[in-house]
Design an enzyme around this catalytic site. Structure first.
Site, PDB file in Angstrom:
ATOM      1  N   THR A  60       0.824  -1.207   0.000  1.00 49.33           N
ATOM      2  CA  THR A  60       0.000   0.000   0.000  1.00 49.33           C
ATOM      3  C   THR A  60       0.858   1.257   0.000  1.00 49.33           C
ATOM      4  O   THR A  60       1.865   1.348   0.706  1.00 49.33           O
ATOM      5  CB  THR A  60      -0.923   0.009   1.229  1.00 49.33           C
ATOM      6  OG1 THR A  60      -1.798  -1.108   1.160  1.00 49.33           O
ATOM      7  CG2 THR A  60      -1.749   1.283   1.298  1.00 49.33           C
TER       8      THR A  60
ATOM      9  N   GLY B 150       2.995  -2.779   8.686  1.00 49.40           N
ATOM     10  CA  GLY B 150       3.272  -3.044  10.098  1.00 49.40           C
ATOM     11  C   GLY B 150       4.698  -3.516  10.289  1.00 49.40           C
ATOM     12  O   GLY B 150       5.214  -4.309   9.502  1.00 49.40           O
TER      13      GLY B 150
ATOM     14  N   GLU C 140      -5.963  -4.007   3.770  1.00 50.20           N
ATOM     15  CA  GLU C 140      -6.084  -4.952   2.647  1.00 50.20           C
ATOM     16  C   GLU C 140      -7.284  -4.620   1.762  1.00 50.20           C
ATOM     17  O   GLU C 140      -7.876  -5.490   1.141  1.00 50.20           O
ATOM     18  CB  GLU C 140      -6.199  -6.408   3.136  1.00 50.20           C
ATOM     19  CG  GLU C 140      -5.284  -6.798   4.267  1.00 50.20           C
ATOM     20  CD  GLU C 140      -3.843  -6.379   4.062  1.00 50.20           C
ATOM     21  OE1 GLU C 140      -3.420  -6.226   2.905  1.00 50.20           O
ATOM     22  OE2 GLU C 140      -3.138  -6.197   5.051  1.00 50.20           O
TER      23      GLU C 140
END
Length: 466
Positions: free
Chosen positions: A157, A196, A439
């Site tokens: 992303t 993350g 997601e």
């Protein structure tokens, strides 16, 4: 409750348990996936939750952001060390099953309360190498990653693009003269955003970037990239990395940003299981372009299980609260009834319990489908891949929506007490609602879907339950 064992139970709650009309152990075994898994879970819980190293000396709610991260990372490292070194743990769980329980939203959430800095390393980095790397690449990186010698994340992303993968702006341009890929972030919106573990923890990443070879763009492909020096942990030349700032929840997941300034990596670092770039720059295309999204499919399936477990936790808290909380003396002199006796309270809680079972059926179905399709891919059969993409995408959207709404209903069902951090409901809700946007945001569905992303899984719910 002391180390997982109840030493005292309030009378109202004990009465409800004694009057239970069904076999609680049978239902527990079903939810866990079998009697053996129930026994395994209980042994792991007893072993880990009794460990002083994994207990908080002070509630995380009273720590600074930096101290909370350091505390959760300490516990995450302790868990990994036990999994790698402690024969008792290895005997109990085995590698993959132990990781699943300890990094997910069950036992893992009891240990790492506001997010695990190593979660993406195990949930996405390792699967990405396994799913997209050649046997040679897996041999080089998997053992080191599994042992914790390198820590990775999954960088897909971007600040400007998430769900629309074809719109990713990060480029990987092949240089035939040096046999290297040049990674570059041409705009501020092309910076990787959200991974993350990226901000402080990871020193490697699987990066999705637009592949350019011989002047032609071949779409997004995965690349193995070292981000930081393994000894000093300083970022490498041409790499800009840091933290994106506080979030609504999961603030110890260490989410970060990543930018490239003409950073070079060897040709070997392109994960080439399905597609390749030869030494002269010739591009060898995969049998199906959507094979590159395999990690996302795996994660969507995992999210379905994760969010239903969060709803399980919330509805357990709300049900127990409803049994012990008494309110409003309806008949003078007869005392206040338990609020679980009110139909309005039952209307809040019972549908959430039903939703859990629907999600269990649906999630197990899509997990079996995923394994079947993955096995077929190994044999060269890609016929079921579009269906897997469509259903997993829609089911992820549906499970996260129903779980997030359900957790908030449970929170409100506990009145003002549900607003307290000590109830754990605020933390459960912030962790659950995150799934509605990571997601892929829930109103945007995968381009392989031919109908509403909600319709097909909702039908799946009804079909499997009935």
């Amino acid at each position: 409750m002391v180390h997982g064992e109840y030493k005292y139970c309030v009378p109202d709650l004990q009465k409800e348990r004694d009057n239970c009309p069904f076999d609680k152990e049978e239902v527990t075994n079903f939810i866990d996936g079998g009697k053996d898994k129930t026994n395994l879970r209980r042994k792991l819980e007893k072993y880990f939750l009794a460990d002083p190293e994994l207990q908080d000396k002070l509630s995380p709610d009273y720590l600074s952001h930096e101290d909370r991260y350091a505390n959760e990372l300490r516990k995450a490292v302790c868990v990994v060390r036990k999994l790698n070194e402690d024969e008792n743990v290895q005997h109990l769980a085995g590698e993959m099953e132990g990781i699943r329980m300890l990094m997910g939203s069950g036992l893992g959430a009891a240990i790492n309360k506001d997010g695990n800095p190593l979660a993406v390393h195990y949930a996405m980095f390792l699967p990405a190498i396994m799913g997209h790397g050649t046997l040679e690449q897996q041999g080089i990186w998997m053992s080191r990653a599994w042992a914790g010698e390198i820590i990775g994340t999954y960088a897909q992303t971007e600040l400007g693009h998430g769900t629309f993968l074809r719109g990713l702006e990060t480029t990987a341009t092949y240089d035939e003269n040096t046999e290297e890929f040049i990674l570059h972030s041409p705009t501020i919106s092309s910076y990787k955003w959200w991974p993350g573990g990226l901000a402080k923890t990871a020193n490697y990443a699987v990066v999705m970037a637009q592949l350019y070879a011989k002047g032609k763009c071949h779409g997004p492909h995965p690349f193995m990239v070292q981000l930081r020096d393994e000894e000093t942990h300083e970022s490498l030349p041409g790499i800009k990395v840091g933290e994106i700032g506080p979030r609504l929840g999961l603030n110890t997941n260490d989410n970060g940003y990543l930018g490239f300034n003409h950073h070079r990596i060897p040709r070997f670092n392109m994960l080439m299981r399905f597609s390749q770039v030869l030494k002269d720059g010739t591009y060898v295309q995969p049998p199906n372009e959507k094979l590159a999204y395999g990690t996302m499919v795996f994660v969507r399936v995992a999210i379905c299980f994760d969010t239903l477990r969060q709803l399980q936790r919330a509805v357990t808290i709300a049900t127990r609260y409803s049994a012990v909380r008494r309110q409003s003396e309806l008949v003078p002199g007869q005392g206040e009834p338990q609020i679980i006796e009110y139909q309005t309270q039952q209307f809040k809680i019972l549908p959430q319990i039903s939703s859990i079972f629907a999600m269990i059926f649906a999630s197990r179905f899509i997990w079996e489908t995923y394994n079947e399709v993955t096995g077929n891919i190994q044999q060269g059969n890609l016929d079921s891949l579009p269906e897997l993409h469509a259903i997993s995408c829609g089911l992820k959207a549906l499970c996260t929506l129903d779980s997030s709404n359900g957790v908030d209903i449970c929170r409100r069902a506990c009145g003002g007490h549900g607003y307290l951090a000590s109830s754990n409901l605020p933390r459960i809700w912030t962790g659950t609602t995150a799934g509605e946007t990571y997601e892929g945001e829930n109103t945007v569905y995968n381009e392989s879907c031919t109908s509403s992303p909600i319709f097909l899984p909702r039908v799946l719910y009804i079909t499997l339950v009935t």
